[in-house]
Enzyme design. Sequence first.
Site, PDB file in Angstrom:
ATOM      1  N   MET A   1     -40.682  43.227  15.444  1.00 28.42           N
ATOM      2  CA  MET A   1     -41.573  42.963  16.576  1.00 28.42           C
ATOM      3  C   MET A   1     -41.214  43.785  17.817  1.00 28.42           C
ATOM      4  O   MET A   1     -41.461  43.359  18.947  1.00 28.42           O
ATOM      5  CB  MET A   1     -41.583  41.462  16.893  1.00 28.42           C
ATOM      6  CG  MET A   1     -42.039  40.609  15.720  1.00 28.42           C
ATOM      7  SD  MET A   1     -43.646  41.091  15.008  1.00 28.42           S
ATOM      8  CE  MET A   1     -44.752  40.385  16.226  1.00 28.42           C
TER       9      MET A   1
ATOM     10  N   HIS B   1     -49.200  45.437   9.490  1.00 31.52           N
ATOM     11  CA  HIS B   1     -49.822  44.774  10.629  1.00 31.52           C
ATOM     12  C   HIS B   1     -50.784  43.693  10.134  1.00 31.52           C
ATOM     13  O   HIS B   1     -51.568  43.939   9.218  1.00 31.52           O
ATOM     14  CB  HIS B   1     -50.563  45.799  11.496  1.00 31.52           C
ATOM     15  CG  HIS B   1     -51.163  45.177  12.705  1.00 31.52           C
ATOM     16  ND1 HIS B   1     -50.412  44.791  13.787  1.00 31.52           N
ATOM     17  CD2 HIS B   1     -52.431  44.800  12.978  1.00 31.52           C
ATOM     18  CE1 HIS B   1     -51.190  44.221  14.684  1.00 31.52           C
ATOM     19  NE2 HIS B   1     -52.430  44.214  14.220  1.00 31.52           N
TER      20      HIS B   1
END
Length: 245
Positions: free
Chosen positions: A135, A159
């Site tokens: 992240m 994603h």
Amino acid sequence: MADKIRVGALISGGGTNLQAIIDACTNRTIDADLVFTGSDKPEAGGLERAQKAGIDTFFVDYRPVIKQAKESLDRLDIPGDFNFEEIRQKQKLLGPDTPADRVRTFLVSRAVAESRLLDAIRPYQIDLLVLAGFMRTLTPYFIDRFHEGENTHRIMNIHPALLPSFPGTDGYGDTYRYGCKVGGCTVHYIDYGEDTGPIIGQKAFEIKDGDTLEDVKKRGLELEWQLYPECIRKFAETVGKRKIS
Ligand code: GAR
């Protein structure tokens, strides 16, 4: 035995995608060895999954670096090969209206953390780096040490949305709240922007009336576990080896 590619993974969370990749390497669905798993935080659950599979792990905790950078850049151990002006011009993570001091704090702190990541990664001589729920965005300082010019991508990301829709940190949430009737996941190469690099593969699913966000996340993740190994396999078969050093 085929010449396996050497893959490294970076994670931030529970690591279910990492597990899918570990399993695909173990059962030879992909001709790859996962040689390390790194994280930006020591408590990432996926590190334990890697250790259970006998894979080396490390972490570079970004938080103290960022905290220090916000107080003062002077006490940071800025890497000698970091050229602020070059990275500032290349980066596409922060827009032109971002205040100059924020740009400097962001790029300098990331270069410090990324340089530590690079030091940990370098000995493994990998062919491919996969971001599996990592992240943190990566800046050109890091990316340029993997990619040699255009079309030589060696960093993949997964994603949780059908890019180019819904980049950012909450792909399924954004898809759901927008009221989309189709959701999906994307594996793409990393470039200087956020979730903007060339797409390698996508899978989609229907969102039905009455589905909750949890339903969407669950269905999406199950597709991610198929998609990521498929994309790594495609890479192993078509691009293959070239040690990153
Ligand atoms: C996955 O849904 C992945 O697509 C997402 O984080 C989750 C990680 O789950 N990645 C991003 O949002 C990247 N911006 P996992 O730790 O169980 O693999």
